[in-house]
Design a protein around this motif. Structure first.
Motif, PDB file in Angstrom:
ATOM      1  N   LEU A   7      29.528 119.858  76.014  1.00 55.68           N
ATOM      2  CA  LEU A   7      28.392 120.084  75.116  1.00 55.68           C
ATOM      3  C   LEU A   7      27.141 120.461  75.901  1.00 55.68           C
ATOM      4  CD1 LEU A   7      29.120 117.133  72.698  1.00 55.68           C
ATOM      5  CD2 LEU A   7      28.948 119.534  72.015  1.00 55.68           C
ATOM      6  N   THR A   8      26.342 121.312  75.278  1.00 55.16           N
ATOM      7  CA  THR A   8      25.076 121.764  75.865  1.00 55.16           C
ATOM      8  C   THR A   8      23.949 121.479  74.881  1.00 55.16           C
ATOM      9  OG1 THR A   8      25.035 123.976  74.927  1.00 55.16           O
ATOM     10  CG2 THR A   8      26.385 123.666  76.897  1.00 55.16           C
ATOM     11  N   PRO A   9      22.698 121.499  75.351  1.00 51.62           N
ATOM     12  CA  PRO A   9      21.580 121.289  74.416  1.00 51.62           C
ATOM     13  C   PRO A   9      21.592 122.289  73.252  1.00 51.62           C
ATOM     14  CG  PRO A   9      20.820 121.024  76.662  1.00 51.62           C
ATOM     15  CD  PRO A   9      22.244 121.501  76.755  1.00 51.62           C
ATOM     16  N   GLY A  10      22.160 123.454  73.470  1.00 51.43           N
ATOM     17  CA  GLY A  10      22.266 124.447  72.400  1.00 51.43           C
ATOM     18  C   GLY A  10      23.203 124.052  71.274  1.00 51.43           C
ATOM     19  N   ASP A  11      23.992 122.998  71.506  1.00 47.84           N
ATOM     20  CA  ASP A  11      24.883 122.500  70.458  1.00 47.84           C
ATOM     21  C   ASP A  11      24.207 121.474  69.555  1.00 47.84           C
ATOM     22  OD1 ASP A  11      27.414 122.559  72.967  1.00 47.84           O
ATOM     23  OD2 ASP A  11      27.227 123.965  71.275  1.00 47.84           O
ATOM     24  N   THR A  12      22.980 121.124  69.859  1.00 50.24           N
ATOM     25  CA  THR A  12      22.246 120.164  69.046  1.00 50.24           C
ATOM     26  C   THR A  12      22.043 120.710  67.642  1.00 50.24           C
ATOM     27  OG1 THR A  12      21.100 119.167  70.925  1.00 50.24           O
ATOM     28  CG2 THR A  12      20.051 118.965  68.762  1.00 50.24           C
ATOM     29  N   ALA A  13      22.497 119.959  66.647  1.00 50.94           N
ATOM     30  CA  ALA A  13      22.440 120.423  65.260  1.00 50.94           C
ATOM     31  C   ALA A  13      22.972 119.331  64.348  1.00 50.94           C
ATOM     32  CB  ALA A  13      23.280 121.689  65.078  1.00 50.94           C
ATOM     33  N   VAL A  14      22.798 119.536  63.056  1.00 45.17           N
ATOM     34  CA  VAL A  14      23.528 118.753  62.063  1.00 45.17           C
ATOM     35  C   VAL A  14      24.830 119.495  61.793  1.00 45.17           C
ATOM     36  CG1 VAL A  14      23.555 117.825  59.724  1.00 45.17           C
ATOM     37  CG2 VAL A  14      21.411 117.865  61.032  1.00 45.17           C
ATOM     38  N   TYR A  15      25.931 118.771  61.883  1.00 50.61           N
ATOM     39  CA  TYR A  15      27.255 119.357  61.701  1.00 50.61           C
ATOM     40  C   TYR A  15      27.801 118.964  60.335  1.00 50.61           C
ATOM     41  CZ  TYR A  15      27.445 120.885  66.527  1.00 50.61           C
ATOM     42  OH  TYR A  15      27.200 121.538  67.720  1.00 50.61           O
ATOM     43  N   TYR A  16      28.311 119.964  59.634  1.00 49.05           N
ATOM     44  CA  TYR A  16      28.825 119.772  58.285  1.00 49.05           C
ATOM     45  C   TYR A  16      30.289 120.172  58.224  1.00 49.05           C
ATOM     46  CZ  TYR A  16      23.860 119.933  56.978  1.00 49.05           C
ATOM     47  OH  TYR A  16      22.508 119.708  56.872  1.00 49.05           O
ATOM     48  N   CYS A  17      31.077 119.422  57.476  1.00 50.71           N
ATOM     49  CA  CYS A  17      32.424 119.873  57.179  1.00 50.71           C
ATOM     50  C   CYS A  17      32.465 120.370  55.734  1.00 50.71           C
ATOM     51  CB  CYS A  17      33.469 118.790  57.408  1.00 50.71           C
ATOM     52  SG  CYS A  17      33.369 117.364  56.313  1.00 50.71           S
ATOM     53  N   ALA A  18      33.408 121.254  55.491  1.00 53.82           N
ATOM     54  CA  ALA A  18      33.569 121.850  54.172  1.00 53.82           C
ATOM     55  C   ALA A  18      35.051 122.036  53.884  1.00 53.82           C
ATOM     56  CB  ALA A  18      32.854 123.193  54.103  1.00 53.82           C
ATOM     57  N   ALA A  19      35.386 122.067  52.625  1.00 50.50           N
ATOM     58  CA  ALA A  19      36.773 122.307  52.208  1.00 50.50           C
ATOM     59  C   ALA A  19      36.794 123.449  51.198  1.00 50.50           C
ATOM     60  CB  ALA A  19      37.388 121.055  51.598  1.00 50.50           C
ATOM     61  N   GLY A  20      37.790 124.294  51.348  1.00 54.11           N
ATOM     62  CA  GLY A  20      37.937 125.424  50.446  1.00 54.11           C
ATOM     63  C   GLY A  20      39.355 125.942  50.503  1.00 54.11           C
ATOM     64  N   GLU A  21      39.688 126.797  49.563  1.00 49.06           N
ATOM     65  CA  GLU A  21      41.062 127.299  49.503  1.00 49.06           C
ATOM     66  C   GLU A  21      41.297 128.428  50.500  1.00 49.06           C
ATOM     67  OE1 GLU A  21      43.175 127.360  45.603  1.00 49.06           O
ATOM     68  OE2 GLU A  21      41.126 127.226  44.841  1.00 49.06           O
ATOM     69  N   TYR A  22      40.250 129.161  50.833  1.00 51.22           N
ATOM     70  CA  TYR A  22      40.428 130.347  51.672  1.00 51.22           C
ATOM     71  C   TYR A  22      39.407 130.384  52.791  1.00 51.22           C
ATOM     72  CZ  TYR A  22      42.858 131.592  47.396  1.00 51.22           C
ATOM     73  OH  TYR A  22      43.688 131.577  46.305  1.00 51.22           O
ATOM     74  N   PHE A  23      39.713 131.209  53.781  1.00 46.94           N
ATOM     75  CA  PHE A  23      38.784 131.390  54.888  1.00 46.94           C
ATOM     76  C   PHE A  23      37.540 132.129  54.411  1.00 46.94           C
ATOM     77  CE2 PHE A  23      37.248 131.899  59.076  1.00 46.94           C
ATOM     78  CZ  PHE A  23      36.723 133.172  59.163  1.00 46.94           C
ATOM     79  N   LEU A  55      31.863 127.748  62.215  1.00 44.43           N
ATOM     80  CA  LEU A  55      32.024 127.370  63.613  1.00 44.43           C
ATOM     81  C   LEU A  55      33.506 127.265  63.969  1.00 44.43           C
ATOM     82  CD1 LEU A  55      29.807 126.619  65.656  1.00 44.43           C
ATOM     83  CD2 LEU A  55      30.211 124.230  65.075  1.00 44.43           C
ATOM     84  N   SER A  56      34.227 126.632  63.060  1.00 43.72           N
ATOM     85  CA  SER A  56      35.647 126.419  63.281  1.00 43.72           C
ATOM     86  C   SER A  56      36.317 126.223  61.931  1.00 43.72           C
ATOM     87  CB  SER A  56      35.860 125.189  64.173  1.00 43.72           C
ATOM     88  OG  SER A  56      37.204 125.058  64.518  1.00 43.72           O
ATOM     89  N   PHE A  57      37.551 126.648  61.840  1.00 42.20           N
ATOM     90  CA  PHE A  57      38.280 126.655  60.564  1.00 42.20           C
ATOM     91  C   PHE A  57      39.748 126.355  60.841  1.00 42.20           C
ATOM     92  CE2 PHE A  57      39.375 128.286  56.379  1.00 42.20           C
ATOM     93  CZ  PHE A  57      40.633 128.835  56.565  1.00 42.20           C
ATOM     94  N   ILE A  58      40.357 125.572  59.942  1.00 42.70           N
ATOM     95  CA  ILE A  58      41.794 125.338  60.026  1.00 42.70           C
ATOM     96  C   ILE A  58      42.360 125.395  58.617  1.00 42.70           C
ATOM     97  CG2 ILE A  58      41.480 122.809  60.002  1.00 42.70           C
ATOM     98  CD1 ILE A  58      43.987 122.649  61.831  1.00 42.70           C
ATOM     99  N   ASN A  59      43.362 126.247  58.412  1.00 41.59           N
ATOM    100  CA  ASN A  59      43.919 126.354  57.072  1.00 41.59           C
ATOM    101  C   ASN A  59      45.019 125.314  56.867  1.00 41.59           C
ATOM    102  OD1 ASN A  59      46.271 127.351  58.224  1.00 41.59           O
ATOM    103  ND2 ASN A  59      45.957 129.455  57.534  1.00 41.59           N
ATOM    104  N   LYS A  60      45.621 125.349  55.696  1.00 43.64           N
ATOM    105  CA  LYS A  60      46.591 124.313  55.349  1.00 43.64           C
ATOM    106  C   LYS A  60      47.871 124.435  56.163  1.00 43.64           C
ATOM    107  CE  LYS A  60      48.327 126.811  51.282  1.00 43.64           C
ATOM    108  NZ  LYS A  60      48.502 126.724  49.802  1.00 43.64           N
ATOM    109  N   PHE A  61      48.060 125.567  56.832  1.00 42.35           N
ATOM    110  CA  PHE A  61      49.241 125.755  57.677  1.00 42.35           C
ATOM    111  C   PHE A  61      48.958 125.411  59.136  1.00 42.35           C
ATOM    112  CE2 PHE A  61      51.387 127.521  54.213  1.00 42.35           C
ATOM    113  CZ  PHE A  61      50.576 128.445  53.583  1.00 42.35           C
ATOM    114  N   GLY A  62      47.705 125.102  59.432  1.00 39.38           N
ATOM    115  CA  GLY A  62      47.342 124.746  60.798  1.00 39.38           C
ATOM    116  C   GLY A  62      46.805 125.892  61.633  1.00 39.38           C
TER     117      GLY A  62
END
Length: 122
Positions: free
Chosen positions: A86-102, A49-56
């Protein structure tokens, strides 16, 4: 032991906003990227959905571009997802994750949180 803990989910009316947090422990967050995913009821987990690397540098899915903003505070070892309009279509369980690369898929990431529920309903 690495832990990612999401918070900030809840029930919000259409058009409203929420900010999700992802608190990270047991990991030097400076060396990792953070990504957010979501899984709606009865559906598979979506591509990133969205990603941010270590450089921003950031990446957004078309479905949330212009509405969601990802950020990070390495000193607080926390990632954030600001969600607007936000819309009803955004209804979900949201998870964050960490990793070294995209990666677009959830299994591209090494560490995962347990998720936080976001419900958009009037």
């Amino acid at each position: 032991q690495v832990q990612l803990v999401e918070s900030g989910g809840g029930v919000v009316q259409p058009g409203g906003s929420l900010t999700l947090s992802c608190a990270v422990s047991g990991l030097n967050l400076d060396d990792y990227a953070i990504a957010w995913f979501r899984q709606a009821p009865g559906k598979e987990r979506e591509a990133v959905l969205s990603f941010i690397n270590k450089f921003g540098s950031t990446v957004y899915a078309d479905s949330v571009k212009g509405r969601f903003t990802i950020s990070r505070d390495n000193a607080k070892k926390t990632g954030y997802l600001q969600m607007n309009r936000l819309t009803p279509g955004d209804t979900a369980v949201y998870y964050c994750a960490a990793g070294e690369y995209f990666g677009r898929s959830w299994d591209d990431y090494e560490f995962w949180g347990q998720g936080t529920q976001v419900t958009v309903s009037s």
